[in-house]
Structure formats: C-alpha cells, structure tokens
Design an enzyme around this catalytic site. Sequence first.
Site, PDB file in Angstrom:
ATOM      1  N   GLN A   1      -4.926  -1.790   9.984  1.00 28.31           N
ATOM      2  CA  GLN A   1      -4.624  -3.041   9.283  1.00 28.31           C
ATOM      3  C   GLN A   1      -5.199  -4.233  10.050  1.00 28.31           C
ATOM      4  O   GLN A   1      -4.928  -4.402  11.233  1.00 28.31           O
ATOM      5  CB  GLN A   1      -3.102  -3.173   9.114  1.00 28.31           C
ATOM      6  CG  GLN A   1      -2.666  -4.370   8.280  1.00 28.31           C
ATOM      7  CD  GLN A   1      -3.094  -4.263   6.817  1.00 28.31           C
ATOM      8  OE1 GLN A   1      -3.078  -3.179   6.228  1.00 28.31           O
ATOM      9  NE2 GLN A   1      -3.530  -5.375   6.234  1.00 28.31           N
TER      10      GLN A   1
ATOM     11  N   ASP B   1     -11.098   2.572   4.025  1.00 26.95           N
ATOM     12  CA  ASP B   1     -11.432   1.152   3.858  1.00 26.95           C
ATOM     13  C   ASP B   1     -12.949   0.938   3.755  1.00 26.95           C
ATOM     14  O   ASP B   1     -13.399  -0.140   3.346  1.00 26.95           O
ATOM     15  CB  ASP B   1     -10.903   0.329   5.054  1.00 26.95           C
ATOM     16  CG  ASP B   1      -9.525  -0.265   4.766  1.00 26.95           C
ATOM     17  OD1 ASP B   1      -9.152  -0.367   3.579  1.00 26.95           O
ATOM     18  OD2 ASP B   1      -8.831  -0.630   5.741  1.00 26.95           O
TER      19      ASP B   1
ATOM     20  N   LYS C   1       0.830  -1.211   0.000  1.00 25.04           N
ATOM     21  CA  LYS C   1       0.000   0.000   0.000  1.00 25.04           C
ATOM     22  C   LYS C   1       0.863   1.259   0.000  1.00 25.04           C
ATOM     23  O   LYS C   1       0.590   2.220  -0.722  1.00 25.04           O
ATOM     24  CB  LYS C   1      -0.930   0.001   1.226  1.00 25.04           C
ATOM     25  CG  LYS C   1      -2.026  -1.052   1.164  1.00 25.04           C
ATOM     26  CD  LYS C   1      -2.792  -1.178   2.497  1.00 25.04           C
ATOM     27  CE  LYS C   1      -3.765  -2.365   2.463  1.00 25.04           C
ATOM     28  NZ  LYS C   1      -4.413  -2.635   3.757  1.00 25.04           N
TER      29      LYS C   1
END
Lengths: 302, 302
Positions: free
Chosen positions: A106, A129, A62
């Site tokens: 994460q 997200d 990422k």
Amino acid sequence: MTLSEAADRRASIIDGKSIGAAIKSQVAAEILRMRDTIGKQPGLAVVLVGERNDSYSFVRIKMKACDEVGIASSAVELPADCTEDQVIHVVSNLNEDSSIHGIIVQLPLPKHLDGERILNVVNPEKDVDGFHPLNMGSLAMKGREPFFIPCAAKGCIELLLRRGIEMLGKNAVVIGRSKIVGLPVSLLLQRHHATVSVIHSFTKNPQDLTREADIVITDVGVPNMIRGNWLKQGAVVIDAGTNAVKDPNRKHRLRLNGDVCFEEAVQVASAITPVPGGLGPVTISMLLSNTLDSAKRAYTFV
Amino acid sequence: MTLSEAADRRASIIDGKSIGAAIKSQVAAEILRMRDTIGKQPGLAVVLVGERNDSYSFVRIKMKACDEVGIASSAVELPADCTEDQVIHVVSNLNEDSSIHGIIVQLPLPKHLDGERILNVVNPEKDVDGFHPLNMGSLAMKGREPFFIPCAAKGCIELLLRRGIEMLGKNAVVIGRSKIVGLPVSLLLQRHHATVSVIHSFTKNPQDLTREADIVITDVGVPNMIRGNWLKQGAVVIDAGTNAVKDPNRKHRLRLNGDVCFEEAVQVASAITPVPGGLGPVTISMLLSNTLDSAKRAYTFV
C-alpha cells in the site's frame, strides 16, 4: 435549438458502478467455479506500513471487495518506523506463500523507505498492482504481455471497451503521467492503436491538444481543471481524478470532485464518467480480476 | 527575399559524424584511463544467429568501432537452424563471464526462435541494447533509472542536448513506435518534460500533429514520407530512417535515404540531421558509451 435538443446533446453518463458490479459478479462466478472444480480460491495480501487513515480506508475497501467475491484477503501491518529490510522480508515471505496470488504494497510508504527498491522485490507474477518495472516494460513493448496491468489504467480501457468506444486511429489525450493512470493508460491506448499525446505540468496551452482529442483521460489531482471549452464536441471523457473538495453541506464537510468540470463537460462530451461512481468502482473490480487471473495461472485453471 | 536571406533560412545541419567522433574519443580516453588505473578494459559480445549479410555488416561495424576505442569485442556465431535453448545457453554463459560487460543479440533472429524469450535471458546489467523489458520499464517510470537506454533513442536525445535544443515544455512528435527508436525516444522526451505525441500507421492526418511540433523524430522506414509541408517553421528534425533506395548512379546502385524529404525539410526546419551522417554515427558511439558505463559499474571504477 429546442430544450429537448439541448438535453439530447448532454453526454451520456458512463456508469462505473454498474459496470464495476457486473465485472465483480463475473469474477465471483469464476471463483465459485474454481472452488467447485479444484477446491482452491485466490488469495490477496496487502502490506501496510504505518498508520495512515487514508491507507486504512483504502485497504478496508479492497478487503471488503475481496470478501464479496470469494478472494481470501489478509493485511500485514508494520509500524511506521520499521526498516526497509523488514518490509522486504515480509514481501519475500508472501512471494514464497503459494496461497497468495496477489501482493499489494500500500502506497505511499513512509519517507525513510525506498519504495522503488521494495516494489522491485514483489514477484512480478504476484504484482497485481502492475507497478513492477518488468510489468510496465512488458506493457510498453509490442509483442510482449505483462503479467498485470495497473488497475485504474486497465479500468479506463475497460470502460471504453464496454461502451463500444473505438480507439483505433482516434486522437487520445492523457493528462497526467503517474504510474497509476497516466503512464500505463497511454501505453494501453497505444496498444489499441490510438494516437496518444501525454500532457503534463510543463505543457504549454494544454487545452490546444485536448481540444483535438476524441478521447480524454485525466489524472491530474486538480479539481475542475479541465473545463468545457477544453473539449471537442462529442469527446469521450474518463476522469480519474478523485479530489477532496471542501463542502460545508456534506458529511465530513468534504465531497469528491474529479479533474473535469463535470457540469460544463457534460454539455460538450458524448460520454463522461462521473466522480464518484465512474472509474473508482471499475478500478477495484480490476484488482479482483487481476487476483483471479493470477490464481488461475498459478493453478493452471482455465 | 534576397538569395542570402533564403540561404539563411536553410536549416543548420546536425553533423552526427563529428558529434559521434567526439563521443568516441571521450570513450576512448576513459577506457585508456581505466586500463592505466585498474588494468581492465570493457568487453562486448555479439550473438549472431544465421548468415544474414546485413547482420554481418552491422556486427562488423560495431566490432570495428569497439577496436577503435579499446573495447574487447567478440562474436559468437550460431547456425540458422540452431535451437532456442542453444542460443539461451550461449547468452547464459556470457551472463556469467566477468570479462563481458555488454551482450548484444543481433536482430532479426530466424523466425523459428522466440526473440522475446531469448532477450529476457540477457542479464539486464549487460543489456547494452536496452531491449530488456526491465530496462524499458525503468526508463518509462519516473524515479527509476534503467541500466541502459536503447542506443539510437539515446543518440537522438544526445544530438538535441549537444545542440542545446530545449525540450522542456516543447511539443515533440515521434513518428513510429519501435523498441529501437520510437518507444524509448518518446519516453526519454517525456523525461525531459516535452509534451510528446506518438504517431503511427493508424494515425489519421499525421501531418496535422506534426505541423504543431517543435521537435520531430522519425523512425518509419518509408523514404521521404515526411514532406516539408508537414513541418512547422523552425522545427528541429531528427531522422532515424535508413532506407535503401535504388539509385543507378551509386555504387551497388543503392543509396541511403531518411524518412524525411531532406531537400524540402531543410527549407523549413531550423536544424536537421542528414541521412547518412546524422543519427547513425551517434548511435554506434552510444553503444560504446553504454559498454564503458557497464564496465565502470562492474569494476566500480569512477
């Protein structure tokens, strides 16, 4: 049937790499324009708890992608034995930081932490997200718009749109119901007026419904589960599975395999994503695009 | 087939009136216990904008039901030409009022008001209608629990549960996708591990999917749309439609008709809700139950 007719009937391959690269270069161009015009750039922060090799590698991918398009990225690392309040404190600080437009916690988190409680703290306007229930609810409800849509699900629809695949009035089957793909992609397909059926581990004879589907999106985590004879002739298949399968001939003795038995499906489908090189690269480009959108909104830059 | 065999094959009628009454008396008993134990009672406030006869009558039904079980109810009336900020001001005051545990903004609102913005202001912990996107998102996401589930959708599942109808692994078809029934009931059926397909106005041949369904829940607003030959033998049918149909023989020359052609469906289904007297009474009892739950949470009364 001649050999060339047989070849003609093989599905066209949906090349996620080139679509992902195209989106990335659009994002990069927009970020350049933003820097030139208002002297700002988007910022993404990743909160990483504990030392999982897989998480490290996802975060690295990422951050590298952020670098390539001009997003300032940073990772906040916390030890595996930290408390929930420590993680929440870090997330709260990122919420307050005006240079940060996207926050990723994460996953998976260590088991002693309440992931739902931590994700609740992420400002929905920085939730790139798309996992905050406020964003998921707004995605589900007609007439509302979420700030963000989960990247992999958005990527599935992006692939369909870029390939000009009609969704309105089509039968779509989603196999799997995770918050990452299954749930949001079923909601997105409904927004595009497909008739959506969601299949999961309790479904009896999943192949029956799947065989009626014009569009099949899978996110199961079982390699090769969806066989060629599950598919209707001419179906479009998006395979969100990324299953590591033992392969003595490969580096690390592993290869990536989708949920779909590719070699069978390619004979039946009209279009299909490969694994790897299908949804993956588009998903990461959606993250970049979500972060750019967030920065544009924060700076009211159009 | 003898006449008595034919009669045996008629669906059993799911009597919403008696189920609704049973729930109401449970709620009333709990409220009595609450008053006796801590000297408190639940409070429900309805915000009513403009002078719609249908809204008046819905509000009257709700307030009467509140009276019957011991919920203190009140209505705040605003003129049809009031501003969005005025409505938001009223809602904010109710959010602050500790004697109010449930807030309903009676829909539809006048067209000049942004309903989504107003519903966003309702404290999710007082959102007994379950229409706040935070509650809808929490309903959609595994591992989360909404504060409230929309009453009619919750009522559909309550009917299935009280009749002992298994949902796990069953094929369910939801016809319609409103936030009142279709969307939340599709999410609830998934929580109970049914395989859910959502059908809507863009679906081609809706009868094909419906004919495969063990459970059919309709919320379309078209009287008699679902015919007997849409149904699988033995299907369970919950009809959330309440359509006013002209009938010269009735008072006001109107009668209520569901979305399902009852006289045909009753020959094919194994169980079916009538309209009226099916889902309606259960929906109102769910509102009372949601309001009680909210007061229990507020007073930490178990």
